[in-house]
Design a protein around this motif. Structure first.
Motif, PDB file in Angstrom:
ATOM      1  N   ARG A   1       0.815  -1.212   0.000  1.00 15.93           N
ATOM      2  CA  ARG A   1       0.000   0.000   0.000  1.00 15.93           C
ATOM      3  C   ARG A   1       0.849   1.263   0.000  1.00 15.93           C
ATOM      4  N   ASP A   2       0.201   2.396  -0.291  1.00 14.31           N
ATOM      5  CA  ASP A   2       0.968   3.614  -0.552  1.00 14.31           C
ATOM      6  C   ASP A   2       1.535   4.275   0.698  1.00 14.31           C
ATOM      7  N   PHE A   3       0.666   4.627   1.657  1.00 17.36           N
ATOM      8  CA  PHE A   3       1.113   5.392   2.828  1.00 17.36           C
ATOM      9  C   PHE A   3       0.777   4.647   4.111  1.00 17.36           C
ATOM     10  N   THR A   4       1.563   4.901   5.130  1.00 10.59           N
ATOM     11  CA  THR A   4       1.380   4.174   6.389  1.00 10.59           C
ATOM     12  C   THR A   4       0.002   4.401   6.984  1.00 10.59           C
ATOM     13  N   ILE A   5      -0.563   5.583   6.777  1.00  9.23           N
ATOM     14  CA  ILE A   5      -1.890   5.868   7.329  1.00  9.23           C
ATOM     15  C   ILE A   5      -2.981   5.076   6.607  1.00  9.23           C
ATOM     16  N   ASN A   6      -2.630   4.495   5.451  1.00 11.02           N
ATOM     17  CA  ASN A   6      -3.579   3.672   4.692  1.00 11.02           C
ATOM     18  C   ASN A   6      -3.237   2.188   4.757  1.00 11.02           C
ATOM     19  N   ALA A   7      -2.213   1.838   5.524  1.00 12.09           N
ATOM     20  CA  ALA A   7      -1.715   0.457   5.549  1.00 12.09           C
ATOM     21  C   ALA A   7      -2.025  -0.214   6.882  1.00 12.09           C
ATOM     22  N   MET A   8      -3.277  -0.120   7.307  1.00 16.08           N
ATOM     23  CA  MET A   8      -3.727  -0.754   8.541  1.00 16.08           C
ATOM     24  C   MET A   8      -4.932  -1.641   8.252  1.00 16.08           C
ATOM     25  N   ALA A   9      -5.125  -2.632   9.126  1.00 15.63           N
ATOM     26  CA  ALA A   9      -6.267  -3.538   8.977  1.00 15.63           C
ATOM     27  C   ALA A   9      -6.830  -3.840  10.362  1.00 15.63           C
ATOM     28  N   TYR A  10      -8.088  -4.311  10.386  1.00 18.25           N
ATOM     29  CA  TYR A  10      -8.725  -4.606  11.672  1.00 18.25           C
ATOM     30  C   TYR A  10      -9.780  -5.682  11.507  1.00 18.25           C
ATOM     31  N   ASN A  11      -9.784  -6.613  12.473  1.00 19.71           N
ATOM     32  CA  ASN A  11     -10.968  -7.450  12.685  1.00 19.71           C
ATOM     33  C   ASN A  11     -11.133  -7.681  14.182  1.00 19.71           C
ATOM     34  N   LYS A  12     -12.273  -8.196  14.557  1.00 22.85           N
ATOM     35  CA  LYS A  12     -12.605  -8.276  15.987  1.00 22.85           C
ATOM     36  C   LYS A  12     -11.733  -9.248  16.740  1.00 22.85           C
ATOM     37  N   ASP A  13     -11.175 -10.245  16.052  1.00 23.41           N
ATOM     38  CA  ASP A  13     -10.375 -11.260  16.736  1.00 23.41           C
ATOM     39  C   ASP A  13      -8.924 -10.823  16.945  1.00 23.41           C
ATOM     40  N   LYS A  14      -8.317 -10.262  15.922  1.00 20.43           N
ATOM     41  CA  LYS A  14      -6.906  -9.881  16.009  1.00 20.43           C
ATOM     42  C   LYS A  14      -6.704  -8.412  16.354  1.00 20.43           C
TER      43      LYS A  14
ATOM     44  N   PRO B   1       1.535  -2.829  10.859  1.00 22.86           N
ATOM     45  CA  PRO B   1       2.957  -3.181  10.781  1.00 22.86           C
ATOM     46  C   PRO B   1       3.874  -2.035  10.367  1.00 22.86           C
ATOM     47  N   PHE B   2       3.320  -0.933   9.869  1.00 18.80           N
ATOM     48  CA  PHE B   2       4.182   0.130   9.338  1.00 18.80           C
ATOM     49  C   PHE B   2       4.038   1.465  10.068  1.00 18.80           C
ATOM     50  N   GLY B   3       3.380   1.429  11.215  1.00 20.12           N
ATOM     51  CA  GLY B   3       3.327   2.631  12.039  1.00 20.12           C
ATOM     52  C   GLY B   3       2.296   3.644  11.603  1.00 20.12           C
ATOM     53  N   GLY B   4       1.142   3.199  11.134  1.00 21.67           N
ATOM     54  CA  GLY B   4       0.085   4.110  10.723  1.00 21.67           C
ATOM     55  C   GLY B   4      -0.462   4.931  11.877  1.00 21.67           C
ATOM     56  N   VAL B   5      -0.641   4.286  13.044  1.00 24.57           N
ATOM     57  CA  VAL B   5      -1.155   4.998  14.220  1.00 24.57           C
ATOM     58  C   VAL B   5      -0.173   6.090  14.647  1.00 24.57           C
ATOM     59  N   GLU B   6       1.115   5.762  14.624  1.00 23.06           N
ATOM     60  CA  GLU B   6       2.131   6.747  14.979  1.00 23.06           C
ATOM     61  C   GLU B   6       2.105   7.924  14.005  1.00 23.06           C
ATOM     62  N   ALA B   7       1.959   7.637  12.711  1.00 22.12           N
ATOM     63  CA  ALA B   7       1.927   8.699  11.695  1.00 22.12           C
ATOM     64  C   ALA B   7       0.723   9.609  11.895  1.00 22.12           C
ATOM     65  N   ILE B   8      -0.413   9.013  12.266  1.00 25.01           N
ATOM     66  CA  ILE B   8      -1.596   9.821  12.543  1.00 25.01           C
ATOM     67  C   ILE B   8      -1.350  10.707  13.757  1.00 25.01           C
ATOM     68  N   GLY B   9      -0.722  10.127  14.789  1.00 18.15           N
ATOM     69  CA  GLY B   9      -0.421  10.905  15.989  1.00 18.15           C
ATOM     70  C   GLY B   9       0.512  12.060  15.705  1.00 18.15           C
ATOM     71  N   LYS B  10       1.479  11.842  14.816  1.00 15.43           N
ATOM     72  CA  LYS B  10       2.443  12.890  14.469  1.00 15.43           C
ATOM     73  C   LYS B  10       1.942  13.783  13.336  1.00 15.43           C
ATOM     74  N   LYS B  11       0.799  13.428  12.765  1.00 16.18           N
ATOM     75  CA  LYS B  11       0.215  14.179  11.643  1.00 16.18           C
ATOM     76  C   LYS B  11       1.191  14.255  10.481  1.00 16.18           C
TER      77      LYS B  11
ATOM     78  N   CYS C   1       5.359   7.336   3.165  1.00 10.56           N
ATOM     79  CA  CYS C   1       5.197   6.156   2.320  1.00 10.56           C
ATOM     80  C   CYS C   1       5.493   4.880   3.098  1.00 10.56           C
ATOM     81  N   VAL C   2       4.870   3.803   2.681  1.00 12.40           N
ATOM     82  CA  VAL C   2       5.204   2.472   3.191  1.00 12.40           C
ATOM     83  C   VAL C   2       6.515   2.047   2.530  1.00 12.40           C
ATOM     84  N   GLY C   3       7.526   1.778   3.337  1.00 13.41           N
ATOM     85  CA  GLY C   3       8.795   1.330   2.770  1.00 13.41           C
ATOM     86  C   GLY C   3       9.515   2.435   2.019  1.00 13.41           C
ATOM     87  N   ASN C   4      10.127   2.084   0.914  1.00 18.93           N
ATOM     88  CA  ASN C   4      10.934   2.999   0.109  1.00 18.93           C
ATOM     89  C   ASN C   4      10.028   3.916  -0.704  1.00 18.93           C
TER      90      ASN C   4
END
Length: 449
Positions: A114-127, A132-142, A146-149
């Protein structure tokens, strides 16, 4: 962390899981939820193959919008949900589509493409939240990062450069340094992207809370001249006029920011003064004037909007607004105001006043919009009284004129224009008998017009 999902999304995920497959909400919907916003839509990722997705939802309407890329849309009563099989991708040989797609078994592998860390998150009720790429941190830092390089991400799809601009504008986020440098390095490659795709991102930038942020980012990374070359001459252009405190470009930015998020209005604000660099004349006192810049600007805007693939109707409306944005400098009697309504169209007249107010307020700190407000009130009064300003409002038609003895043809149109002018001045004339009398007096039947 627990994320609530709508019942129709829960239905999709539960059914996939009942059949033994994994399912997650993925991407932008999680970003929006974490930001406290309501997502426009929900996308679901799964390890089920496209054919398996279709089998699971065989009792629902499904649309294959890209089975080779793993995407199936499920139509439910409440909404449509896009389901995509976990995948990884090969090189993007055309800067848009991957050379190959390989379906993979884990959500982490899927998120890595995926393109950016803020778009590279997933969720379900069990897990819970998969990040894996720090999307929550990026949102916190505004921060948009990019994901990776970042260079690899942009080489995969050059439109992502404009998407960086869009997210930084809409979310009011900073662009992470390496991502920004990669944007600058590959910015010129945006010219290889189809204009239809550029249009989609550009519109989102323009409809944001403060479009000037995006326009300035586009300028700083070197894509402004590719997307909006018509505006380049306005940058730093001195108006040489005491009524304007800003250069043309910064005046335009101010006007765009101060108009409501109505697309035709924002586009008109963006291009309303684009004709000024082409029409400057300086009088003997050294004061700059821009006679006819509204007409010139409308023509330039039409060319630009055609290139940017806007609809014919949108181009027409924007051109009308630009061509008439200087009318607030005039002094109108009611007849003149009716002609203005006819020229602009009732559906555009309110937007014209919004444009004029923003234009005036962005001229200088002492500017007053009182005359515009007065004109607006007078036009509202005219409209509320249903006074005629178009031929169709006359209480006489072509058949009436022909029955009177007039010959069908261009002369009928000439009579209508004459009658409309009289009714605009004197609304009480809009009665069939009075209109017939006026027609006969001006165009006697025995003269065989």
């Amino acid at each position: 962390m627990k994320i609530e999902t709508p019942l129709y999304v829960k239905f999709i995920m539960d059914r996939l899981e009942e059949k033994g497959y994994e399912s997650y909400i993925v991407g932008g919907c999680i970003r929006d939820i974490l930001l406290g916003n309501i997502p426009n839509d929900f996308d679901v990722g799964t390890n089920a193959l496209p054919e398996e997705i279709e089998e699971v939802f065989k009792d629902k309407k499904t649309i294959d919008v890209g089975k080779q890329f793993g995407t199936i849309i499920i139509h439910l009563d409440e909404a449509s949900v896009e389901i995509t099989t976990f995948r990884t991708e090969g090189e993007y040989v055309d800067g848009r589509r991957p050379e190959w797609v390989k379906f993979v078994s884990t959500i982490e592998e899927d998120l890595s493409r995926r393109d950016f860390t803020i778009n590279a998150m997933a969720y379900n009720k069990d897990k819970g939240l998969i990040d894996p790429f720090g999307g929550v941190e990026a949102i916190g830092k505004k921060v948009v990062k990019c994901v990776g390089n970042p260079e690899k991400r942009f080489m995969e799809d050059y439109l992502r450069i404009l998407r960086v601009v869009r997210f930084s504008t809409v979310l009011d986020f900073e662009i992470e340094e390496e991502t920004f440098l990669a944007c600058k390095k590959y910015g010129e490659k945006i010219s290889q992207v189809s204009m239809e795709r550029i249009n989609q991102e550009f519109v989102k930038i323009l409809m944001s809370g403060k479009p000037s942020i995006g326009l300035e980012v586009m300028r700083s990374i070197g894509i402004f001249q590719i997307v909006l070359p018509e505006l380049v001459p306005t940058i730093g252009f001195d108006q040489k006029n005491p009524h304007h405190e800003r250069d043309v470009y910064n005046h335009i930015l101010c006007v765009v920011d101060n108009t409501p998020p109505i697309l035709k209005l924002r586009l008109a604000a963006l291009f309303h003064d684009v004709g000024k660099p082409h029409t400057l004349s300086v009088d003997k006192e050294g004061v700059g004037h821009f006679y006819g810049h509204d007409k010139v600007g409308a023509k330039i805007a039409k060319t630009a909007l055609e290139r940017l693939k806007f609809s014919k109707k949108m181009i027409e409306d924007v051109s009308i607004l630009i061509e008439n944005h200087m009318t607030h400098h005039g002094t109108f009697k009611d007849k003149g105001l009716k002609r203005l309504i006819r020229r602009v169209g009732e559906e555009n007249i309110g937007d014209l006043f919004l444009l004029q107010k923003a234009d005036r307020e962005c001229s200088n700190k002492d500017a007053s919009i009182e005359s515009i407000v007065d004109m607006e009130k007078r036009i509202k009064k005219i409209l509320s009284k249903n006074e005629a300003y178009e031929i169709k409002h006359l209480h006489i038609n072509g058949e009436d004129l022909i029955e009177m003895g007039y010959i069908e043809g261009p002369e009928i149109g000439e009579i209508f224009e004459y009658l409309l002018g009289k009714v605009m001045e004197n609304p009480e004339f809009n009665e069939i008998d009075k209109l017939k009398e006026l027609a006969l007096k001006k165009y006697p039947i025995d003269k065989k017009i």
